[in-house]
Write a protein that holds these residues in place. Structure first.
Motif, PDB file in Angstrom:
ATOM      1  N   TRP A  71       0.139   8.357  -5.873  1.00  0.00           N
ATOM      2  CA  TRP A  71       0.410   7.896  -4.510  1.00  0.00           C
ATOM      3  C   TRP A  71       1.377   8.806  -3.765  1.00  0.00           C
ATOM      4  CZ3 TRP A  71       1.285   5.222  -9.021  1.00  0.00           C
ATOM      5  CH2 TRP A  71       2.605   5.203  -9.498  1.00  0.00           C
ATOM      6  N   SER A  76      -0.209   8.911   4.257  1.00  0.00           N
ATOM      7  CA  SER A  76      -0.822   7.708   4.804  1.00  0.00           C
ATOM      8  C   SER A  76      -0.490   7.560   6.280  1.00  0.00           C
ATOM      9  CB  SER A  76      -0.321   6.466   4.053  1.00  0.00           C
ATOM     10  OG  SER A  76      -0.588   6.561   2.677  1.00  0.00           O
ATOM     11  N   THR A  96       2.767   1.064   6.059  1.00  0.00           N
ATOM     12  CA  THR A  96       2.000   2.217   5.578  1.00  0.00           C
ATOM     13  C   THR A  96       0.989   1.830   4.508  1.00  0.00           C
ATOM     14  OG1 THR A  96       3.739   2.736   3.964  1.00  0.00           O
ATOM     15  CG2 THR A  96       3.862   3.831   6.094  1.00  0.00           C
ATOM     16  N   TYR A  97       1.128   0.627   3.931  1.00  0.00           N
ATOM     17  CA  TYR A  97       0.160   0.162   2.937  1.00  0.00           C
ATOM     18  C   TYR A  97      -0.975  -0.558   3.655  1.00  0.00           C
ATOM     19  CZ  TYR A  97       3.937   1.053  -0.438  1.00  0.00           C
ATOM     20  OH  TYR A  97       4.927   1.627  -1.190  1.00  0.00           O
ATOM     21  N   SER A  99      -5.220  -0.181   4.813  1.00  0.00           N
ATOM     22  CA  SER A  99      -6.468   0.524   4.525  1.00  0.00           C
ATOM     23  C   SER A  99      -7.649  -0.234   5.102  1.00  0.00           C
ATOM     24  CB  SER A  99      -6.649   0.687   3.004  1.00  0.00           C
ATOM     25  OG  SER A  99      -7.891   1.310   2.717  1.00  0.00           O
ATOM     26  N   HIS A 199       5.202  -6.922  -2.635  1.00  0.00           N
ATOM     27  CA  HIS A 199       4.409  -7.076  -1.423  1.00  0.00           C
ATOM     28  C   HIS A 199       3.360  -8.172  -1.618  1.00  0.00           C
ATOM     29  CE1 HIS A 199       6.204  -3.252  -0.312  1.00  0.00           C
ATOM     30  NE2 HIS A 199       5.615  -3.282   0.865  1.00  0.00           N
ATOM     31  N   LEU A 201      -0.592  -8.752  -0.364  1.00  0.00           N
ATOM     32  CA  LEU A 201      -1.708  -8.058   0.269  1.00  0.00           C
ATOM     33  C   LEU A 201      -2.570  -9.053   1.033  1.00  0.00           C
ATOM     34  CD1 LEU A 201      -3.272  -5.361   0.571  1.00  0.00           C
ATOM     35  CD2 LEU A 201      -4.593  -6.044  -1.448  1.00  0.00           C
TER      36      LEU A 201
END
Length: 252
Positions: A71, A76, A96-97, A99, A199, A201
């Motif tokens: 990573w 990103s 930034t996480y 997608s 985190h 998701l």
């Protein structure tokens, strides 16, 4: 196999059979139990004794040798997630996480983004309660906002008011604020959450997207060729802000 159970000089075959049959049954049951409780299937003779690679040990040596984690090898895009609290006060963060999970072009296809939010932050709490967010794609000119939006808590400061005071034009989609100079905005609604350690998701459906630099907006089901959600409608002269740029500029 016969076992001599008779007196010396005599063979008693009946007794031998009586002993051998239970022995064979016992051996068969033991073999069956061994196969039934085996942790791995039997391997061909050429593979027996071959050990699996010690991934954990190799990873530790790679880190010790100065190698970068996977990573750390990629850059990103940098986004800001806009949310509202129970009193409809706006808030923003740095994300930034993020997608694209599905951006099929067929009209009836669901378009989705995955967004990981740091637990127990203002953004996380708002998104969990409300289920609707604005996902803003930032440009390089927004890099100074990383300190305000990403390193300060919305629990302690009114970020939208601070942005206004700093001269950034804030507009609203419903009661969700967004930065007018960002490259693109997508309005997302949550369809599920998954625990990811520090985190959480979230999987979000794209309800609509638009570019603040253009007067027209586009519902999610009407994407034209070359328009894949947040990738479309970049303002002229702007470059997408990414983590590599933030590292070079000293923000990360």
């Amino acid at each position: 196999l016969l076992v001599d159970m008779g007196p010396p000089g005599k063979r008693c075959q009946g007794h031998g059979v009586a002993v051998v049959v239970p022995l064979l049954l016992t051996a068969a049951v033991a073999a069956w139990l061994a196969l039934a409780t085996a942790k791995a299937p039997l391997l061909p003779r050429r593979l027996r004794g071959v050990r699996a690679p010690r991934v954990r040990g190799l990873a530790a040596r790679a880190v010790g040798d100065g190698a970068k984690a996977p990573w750390e090898l990629v850059s990103s895009p940098v986004y800001s997630v806009s949310t509202r609290d129970a009193e409809h006060r706006g808030n923003m963060n740095i994300a930034t996480y993020v997608s694209a999970a599905s951006l099929a072009k067929t009209p009836d296809a669901k378009k989705c983004y995955s967004v990981a939010l740091f637990k127990d932050t203002k953004t996380h709490l708002n998104a969990k309660r409300d289920g609707e967010i604005l996902l803003q794609l930032l440009a390089r000119r927004h890099s100074p906002l990383v300190t305000l939006l990403g390193k300060q808590s919305g629990k302690d400061i009114d970020k939208v008011e601070t942005l206004n005071n700093q001269g950034f034009q804030i507009e609203w989609r419903g009661d969700l604020p967004y930065i007018n100079s960002c490259l693109a905005v997508a309005r997302l609604t949550n369809i599920g959450w998954l625990d990811a350690g520090d985190h959480e998701l979230g999987l979000f459906k794209v309800e609509e997207w638009f570019s603040p630099s253009h007067s027209s907006s586009s519902p999610a089901e009407d994407d034209d060729e070359g328009s894949t959600g947040l990738a479309a409608g970049s303002a002229a002269g702007s470059e997408v802000l990414d983590t590599a740029y933030l590292k070079e500029a000293g923000f990360l």
